[in-house]
Design a protein around this motif. Structure first.
Motif, PDB file in Angstrom:
ATOM      1  N   PRO A 120      19.610  52.274   8.733  1.00 51.95           N
ATOM      2  CA  PRO A 120      19.050  52.150  10.085  1.00 51.95           C
ATOM      3  C   PRO A 120      17.708  51.441  10.125  1.00 51.95           C
ATOM      4  O   PRO A 120      17.416  50.704  11.080  1.00 51.95           O
ATOM      5  CB  PRO A 120      18.934  53.609  10.558  1.00 51.95           C
ATOM      6  N   ARG A 121      16.892  51.623   9.100  1.00 49.90           N
ATOM      7  CA  ARG A 121      15.582  50.971   9.104  1.00 49.90           C
ATOM      8  C   ARG A 121      15.710  49.475   8.863  1.00 49.90           C
ATOM      9  O   ARG A 121      14.968  48.673   9.453  1.00 49.90           O
ATOM     10  CB  ARG A 121      14.677  51.629   8.061  1.00 49.90           C
ATOM     11  N   LEU A 122      16.634  49.066   8.025  1.00 48.67           N
ATOM     12  CA  LEU A 122      16.841  47.643   7.795  1.00 48.67           C
ATOM     13  C   LEU A 122      17.407  46.958   9.032  1.00 48.67           C
ATOM     14  O   LEU A 122      17.005  45.847   9.382  1.00 48.67           O
ATOM     15  CB  LEU A 122      17.771  47.447   6.601  1.00 48.67           C
ATOM     16  N   ILE A 123      18.354  47.620   9.689  1.00 51.50           N
ATOM     17  CA  ILE A 123      18.919  47.052  10.919  1.00 51.50           C
ATOM     18  C   ILE A 123      17.840  46.912  11.982  1.00 51.50           C
ATOM     19  O   ILE A 123      17.774  45.904  12.702  1.00 51.50           O
ATOM     20  CB  ILE A 123      20.087  47.917  11.403  1.00 51.50           C
ATOM     21  N   ALA A 124      16.965  47.919  12.091  1.00 59.68           N
ATOM     22  CA  ALA A 124      15.883  47.857  13.078  1.00 59.68           C
ATOM     23  C   ALA A 124      14.939  46.701  12.798  1.00 59.68           C
ATOM     24  O   ALA A 124      14.304  46.174  13.714  1.00 59.68           O
ATOM     25  CB  ALA A 124      15.106  49.175  13.089  1.00 59.68           C
ATOM     26  N   GLN A 125      14.845  46.277  11.535  1.00 58.61           N
ATOM     27  CA  GLN A 125      13.988  45.142  11.176  1.00 58.61           C
ATOM     28  C   GLN A 125      14.704  43.800  11.308  1.00 58.61           C
ATOM     29  O   GLN A 125      14.122  42.766  11.014  1.00 58.61           O
ATOM     30  CB  GLN A 125      13.482  45.315   9.738  1.00 58.61           C
ATOM     31  N   GLY A 126      15.965  43.829  11.730  1.00 58.50           N
ATOM     32  CA  GLY A 126      16.700  42.585  11.944  1.00 58.50           C
ATOM     33  C   GLY A 126      17.554  42.140  10.788  1.00 58.50           C
ATOM     34  O   GLY A 126      18.131  41.048  10.824  1.00 58.50           O
TER      35      GLY A 126
END
Length: 369
Positions: free
Chosen positions: A92-98
């Protein structure tokens, strides 16, 4: 807006909104645009995490920091518990960073007939419980309120590719990496050695990095540190070389060892360090920053295999436990049980543990006869 369009400071985008630079959201030297007016370039612009990511890009542009480009990231993991918990926090954190994560589950063998009872017990709690009991019991529907998701739940929740791979060195798998334009690979715990073809595929500007528990090379490094009564333990991040654990080191982080816990229970305190190391490495790769690496001293390095029975006896003499059932029950329930589902998952775990110890006891009794 009308005046800016007439003066051609802004340009309409054929798919809606106005044209902006994908990475910086600039439309001129002094104007950034964010939100729904960028829908032609970014398509999806209405969620808070997208707005936050785009605001971060504008901040980078305004401060002349290198822009963070979105990456396609491959994660190679086996069946071990803690790399799966890492992925649950990372995705989820990587997706939030694009970024776009891809999970490749490499085939590995659980030695259910290991000579040592201690190693069989470790394999059961470290791999079998998760793979044979928890993942099938929870299914693919995300558990409401759970601290972590299984890989099947992660795939359903975020719509990412999760693929089982028989061999990471097969020519067909290299085609998969090319097809998905993978920029970097991370191995939190892949029980297959990477061959020269896949290592060459990740040559600069790509990167293939191994997140390895501790500074010891080889297997069960935490138990080596605890047996030697070292004050701290952690993770090292290094480039993957042909000998796997001997590539140049990029990062090492440690924390105090809690000797009140068994080795496997203690690793639950440690894996968040690995999560942050991966996120920081991704941030550097995304911005094209140079990551200084230190070559390992081969003369001072030693590769540790799985401990022998004599070494395990030394572990026991020094009061170090590989695993404790009660502590691991709490780790699994606290990690994967959602709101209202703790009792049900606890029953599953306890029944599986009871059966495993019963089968082991019966097997030992049969051998004595």
């Amino acid at each position: 807006m009308k005046r800016l369009l007439i003066k051609r400071i802004l340009t309409p985008h054929p798919a809606g909104g106005i044209s902006v630079n994908f990475a910086t959201l600039l439309v001129s030297k002094s104007i950034h645009v964010i939100g729904s007016m960028t829908r032609g370039t970014h398509f999806y612009t209405n969620s808070i995490d997208r707005i936050a990511t785009h605001a971060s890009r504008i901040a980078d542009s305004s401060t002349t920091s290198p822009p963070r480009r979105p990456l396609h990231l491959a994660f190679f993991v086996g069946s071990d518990l803690y790399p799966h918990l890492m992925l649950s926090k990372l995705v989820p954190r990587l997706i939030a960073q694009g970024h776009t994560p891809f999970i490749f589950l490499s085939a590995d063998k659980v030695n259910k007939k290991a000579a040592s009872l201690g190693l069989r017990e470790l394999g059961f709690f470290e791999r079998q419980l998760l793979q044979d009991q928890i993942i099938p019991f929870l299914g693919s529907a995300p558990s409401d309120g759970a601290a972590c998701l299984t890989v099947d739940q992660t795939r359903a929740q975020y719509g990412i590719l999760v693929q089982r791979v028989k061999s990471v060195n097969g020519p067909l798998f290299l085609d998969v990496l090319r097809k998905h334009h993978i920029d970097a690979g991370f191995s939190p715990c892949c029980h297959q050695r990477f061959g020269k073809d896949i290592i060459n595929h990740f040559a600069a500007p790509r990167a293939l990095l191994n997140l390895h528990p501790g500074t010891y090379r080889g297997a069960m490094t935490a138990i080596r540190a605890m047996t030697n009564k070292e004050p701290s333990f952690g993770y090292s991040l290094h480039h993957v070389s042909s000998s796997y654990n001997s590539g140049p080191v990029l990062d090492i982080r440690t924390a105090p060892i809690d000797y009140a816990k068994s080795m496997l229970h203690y690793m639950n305190d440690m894996y968040p360090i690995g999560v942050e190391m991966v996120l920081d490495a991704v941030g550097n790769l995304a911005r094209g920053k140079n990551m200084p690496a230190i070559e390992q001293d081969e003369a001072k390095s030693r590769y540790y295999t799985f401990p022998t029975e004599e070494e395990l006896e030394l572990v026991r003499e020094r009061g170090v436990r590989l695993v404790d059932a009660g502590g691991m029950e709490e780790v699994l329930v606290e990690s994967f049980a959602g709101c209202g589902g703790r009792d049900a998952l606890r029953v599953v775990v306890r029944e599986a543990v009871r059966k495993w110890y019963g089968d082991e006891s019966a097997s030992l009794s049969g051998l004595r006869r």
